[in-house]
Design a protein around this motif. Structure first.
Motif, PDB file in Angstrom:
ATOM      1  N   LEU A   1     -15.225   3.095   2.921  1.00 18.40           N
ATOM      2  CA  LEU A   1     -14.988   3.569   4.281  1.00 18.40           C
ATOM      3  C   LEU A   1     -13.825   2.768   4.855  1.00 18.40           C
ATOM      4  N   ALA A   2     -12.865   3.476   5.443  1.00 19.80           N
ATOM      5  CA  ALA A   2     -11.681   2.829   6.014  1.00 19.80           C
ATOM      6  C   ALA A   2     -11.355   3.497   7.340  1.00 19.80           C
ATOM      7  N   LEU A   3     -10.849   2.701   8.281  1.00 16.33           N
ATOM      8  CA  LEU A   3     -10.421   3.250   9.564  1.00 16.33           C
ATOM      9  C   LEU A   3      -8.905   3.373   9.543  1.00 16.33           C
ATOM     10  N   ALA A   4      -8.433   4.615   9.567  1.00 12.98           N
ATOM     11  CA  ALA A   4      -6.997   4.880   9.536  1.00 12.98           C
ATOM     12  C   ALA A   4      -6.422   4.850  10.942  1.00 12.98           C
ATOM     13  N   CYS A   5      -5.237   4.279  11.083  1.00  9.80           N
ATOM     14  CA  CYS A   5      -4.505   4.326  12.346  1.00  9.80           C
ATOM     15  C   CYS A   5      -3.811   5.680  12.432  1.00  9.80           C
ATOM     16  N   GLY A   6      -4.183   6.478  13.408  1.00  9.16           N
ATOM     17  CA  GLY A   6      -3.617   7.819  13.542  1.00  9.16           C
ATOM     18  C   GLY A   6      -4.653   8.895  13.285  1.00  9.16           C
ATOM     19  N   GLN A   7      -4.251  10.128  13.505  1.00 10.12           N
ATOM     20  CA  GLN A   7      -5.133  11.281  13.315  1.00 10.12           C
ATOM     21  C   GLN A   7      -4.903  11.843  11.914  1.00 10.12           C
TER      22      GLN A   7
ATOM     23  N   VAL B   1      -2.385   0.756   0.082  1.00 10.51           N
ATOM     24  CA  VAL B   1      -0.999   1.215  -0.045  1.00 10.51           C
ATOM     25  C   VAL B   1      -0.914   2.739   0.050  1.00 10.51           C
ATOM     26  N   HIS B   2      -1.890   3.458  -0.491  1.00 14.55           N
ATOM     27  CA  HIS B   2      -1.887   4.914  -0.372  1.00 14.55           C
ATOM     28  C   HIS B   2      -2.003   5.343   1.087  1.00 14.55           C
TER      29      HIS B   2
ATOM     30  N   GLY C   1       1.386   7.189   5.924  1.00 13.92           N
ATOM     31  CA  GLY C   1       1.650   7.132   7.358  1.00 13.92           C
ATOM     32  C   GLY C   1       0.452   6.770   8.200  1.00 13.92           C
ATOM     33  N   TYR C   2      -0.670   6.386   7.547  1.00 21.01           N
ATOM     34  CA  TYR C   2      -1.897   6.091   8.287  1.00 21.01           C
ATOM     35  C   TYR C   2      -2.505   4.780   7.750  1.00 21.01           C
ATOM     36  N   PRO C   3      -1.899   3.637   8.063  1.00 19.41           N
ATOM     37  CA  PRO C   3      -2.384   2.363   7.512  1.00 19.41           C
ATOM     38  C   PRO C   3      -3.791   2.041   7.993  1.00 19.41           C
ATOM     39  N   ILE C   4      -4.448   1.156   7.261  1.00 16.90           N
ATOM     40  CA  ILE C   4      -5.796   0.735   7.642  1.00 16.90           C
ATOM     41  C   ILE C   4      -5.723  -0.193   8.849  1.00 16.90           C
ATOM     42  N   ALA C   5      -6.566   0.059   9.827  1.00 17.21           N
ATOM     43  CA  ALA C   5      -6.632  -0.800  11.013  1.00 17.21           C
ATOM     44  C   ALA C   5      -6.984  -2.226  10.593  1.00 17.21           C
ATOM     45  N   GLY C   6      -6.188  -3.185  11.080  1.00 22.91           N
ATOM     46  CA  GLY C   6      -6.445  -4.589  10.803  1.00 22.91           C
ATOM     47  C   GLY C   6      -5.885  -5.103   9.492  1.00 22.91           C
ATOM     48  N   ASP C   7      -5.197  -4.259   8.729  1.00 21.39           N
ATOM     49  CA  ASP C   7      -4.640  -4.700   7.447  1.00 21.39           C
ATOM     50  C   ASP C   7      -3.460  -5.637   7.691  1.00 21.39           C
ATOM     51  N   ASP C   8      -3.608  -6.896   7.246  1.00 14.54           N
ATOM     52  CA  ASP C   8      -2.567  -7.895   7.538  1.00 14.54           C
ATOM     53  C   ASP C   8      -1.426  -7.890   6.523  1.00 14.54           C
ATOM     54  N   LYS C   9      -1.504  -7.060   5.498  1.00 11.66           N
ATOM     55  CA  LYS C   9      -0.421  -6.976   4.512  1.00 11.66           C
ATOM     56  C   LYS C   9       0.369  -5.670   4.630  1.00 11.66           C
ATOM     57  N   TYR C  10      -0.317  -4.575   4.856  1.00 16.19           N
ATOM     58  CA  TYR C  10       0.336  -3.270   4.836  1.00 16.19           C
ATOM     59  C   TYR C  10       0.135  -2.501   6.143  1.00 16.19           C
ATOM     60  N   GLY C  11      -0.399  -3.157   7.160  1.00 21.50           N
ATOM     61  CA  GLY C  11      -0.746  -2.445   8.373  1.00 21.50           C
ATOM     62  C   GLY C  11       0.328  -2.477   9.444  1.00 21.50           C
TER      63      GLY C  11
ATOM     64  N   VAL D   1      -4.077  11.752  -2.668  1.00 19.53           N
ATOM     65  CA  VAL D   1      -2.836  10.978  -2.697  1.00 19.53           C
ATOM     66  C   VAL D   1      -2.669  10.449  -4.121  1.00 19.53           C
ATOM     67  N   THR D   2      -1.528  10.772  -4.734  1.00 23.10           N
ATOM     68  CA  THR D   2      -1.299  10.415  -6.142  1.00 23.10           C
ATOM     69  C   THR D   2       0.007   9.642  -6.313  1.00 23.10           C
ATOM     70  N   LEU D   3       0.343   8.810  -5.351  1.00 21.88           N
ATOM     71  CA  LEU D   3       1.583   8.051  -5.409  1.00 21.88           C
ATOM     72  C   LEU D   3       1.472   6.931  -6.446  1.00 21.88           C
ATOM     73  N   PRO D   4       2.448   6.776  -7.360  1.00 27.65           N
ATOM     74  CA  PRO D   4       2.405   5.710  -8.369  1.00 27.65           C
ATOM     75  C   PRO D   4       2.649   4.351  -7.739  1.00 27.65           C
ATOM     76  N   LEU D   5       1.985   3.344  -8.253  1.00 31.23           N
ATOM     77  CA  LEU D   5       2.004   2.018  -7.639  1.00 31.23           C
ATOM     78  C   LEU D   5       2.581   0.963  -8.580  1.00 31.23           C
ATOM     79  N   HIS D   6       3.412   0.086  -7.994  1.00 24.93           N
ATOM     80  CA  HIS D   6       4.046  -1.007  -8.744  1.00 24.93           C
ATOM     81  C   HIS D   6       3.645  -2.334  -8.119  1.00 24.93           C
ATOM     82  N   LYS D   7       3.172  -3.265  -8.953  1.00 25.39           N
ATOM     83  CA  LYS D   7       2.737  -4.576  -8.485  1.00 25.39           C
ATOM     84  C   LYS D   7       3.864  -5.584  -8.674  1.00 25.39           C
ATOM     85  N   TYR D   8       4.073  -6.436  -7.663  1.00 21.12           N
ATOM     86  CA  TYR D   8       5.121  -7.453  -7.754  1.00 21.12           C
ATOM     87  C   TYR D   8       4.675  -8.692  -6.983  1.00 21.12           C
TER      88      TYR D   8
END
Length: 311
Positions: free
Chosen positions: A173-179, A242-243, A248-258, A187-194
């Protein structure tokens, strides 16, 4: 650091917890302080025997095997770091092979990266009678919810196979910022770790990244926010975070990707951490094939914050 000489041959009879390991990995774990090069030398020279026979480094151990280890010089390190305090966590499921707990937010799953200890070290301190406790998977430090721990090596090996396939259903369960738009389901976006210059791990969408798939479902709109269920179809690092951010709807309170400025406002309203919770697991028990459906309710801090929002 002192050097201790083991002057006699050691014979070890293995049980189920040791079965399935490669002999080289077993020795590296058993011979703490012995240089890796020396471990492979005694393997190549035939000084390590299994059931009185020579083996190579790729040999996989079986319960009942008798391992002969020659005398070696072991570097014994004194205890320098803090000992993990014993801590029990809310148990959602437990038998003799598998333990599933409800991890609180703010607790790392293991020590490292500036953290002296985590859930697994605390559990080992609290359960000294348990000879085998290993993480099956991981949760981010600020993510609460269901965490699986193997109590037998056979369970760990089987669960690693299960985690790579479609036989496990993991939902968050996640709270998205936005409607969140109803049509945005997969969502099938490819992800790269660095790594950042300071060594911190990050993930970004990149065309040559690893395939990643998250399925989303709207649970409840809350004005300028949306409570969504995220079903992991793959298990990449920071995948949900990251997805959602890249959609366009980051997780509320996310300190890395929000949304950092919005996060400051939300903290004043009572949301002190990332709103992400591992809420549900469905899988067949790795050893008995029993169907397990496990759930962890939304923790009090997240439930209280939702009551402050207008549905």
């Amino acid at each position: 650091m002192t050097l201790i000489s083991k002057d006699s041959v050691t014979l070890l009879t293995l049980d189920d917890n040791d079965a399935g390991q490669r002999i080289d990995n077993f020795l590296l774990r058993h011979l703490k302080g012995v240089p890796k090069s020396h471990v492979y030398r005694i393997l190549r020279s035939g000084e390590v025997r299994v059931n009185k026979g020579r083996i190579d480094a790729s040999y996989r151990l079986n319960a009942g095997d008798i391992v002969r280890i020659p005398p070696v010089r072991v570097a014994e390190r004194s205890q320098t770091g803090p000992i993990a305090p014993a801590q029990q966590f809310a148990v959602v499921f437990e038998d003799d092979a598998l333990l599933v707990i409800n991890k609180p937010a703010g607790v790392a799953v293991h020590g490292g990266s500036g953290v002296s200890f985590g859930v697994i070290e605390q559990l080992r301190s609290a359960r000294p009678e348990s000879h085998f406790l290993e993480l099956i998977h991981r949760l981010d430090r600020e993510t609460s919810g269901l965490l699986m721990i193997a109590k037998k090596r056979s369970c760990l090996v089987k669960m690693h196979e299960v985690m790579r396939g479609p036989r496990i259903d993991k939902r968050y369960l996640a709270l998205a910022c936005g409607q969140w738009p109803a049509k945005l389901k997969d969502v099938t976006l490819p992800l790269h770790k660095y790594l950042l210059p300071d060594g911190e791990r990050r993930v970004q969408v990149q065309s040559d990244g690893k395939a990643a798939h998250t399925r989303f479902r709207i649970v409840q709109p809350y004005g300028d926010f949306t409570l969504v269920e995220a079903q992991l179809k793959t298990g990449r690092t920071h995948q949900i975070r990251v997805h959602m951010q890249s959609s366009g709807y980051p997780i509320a309170g996310d300190d890395k990707y929000g949304d950092f400025s919005l996060n400051k406002q939300l903290a004043k309203q009572g949301l002190k951490r990332m709103f992400l919770h591992a809420a549900r697991l469905q899988l067949k028990h790795p050893l008995t094939d029993e169907l397990l459906v496990l759930e962890a309710p939304l923790p009090d801090d997240l439930s209280r914050f939702l009551t402050e929002l207008q549905p």
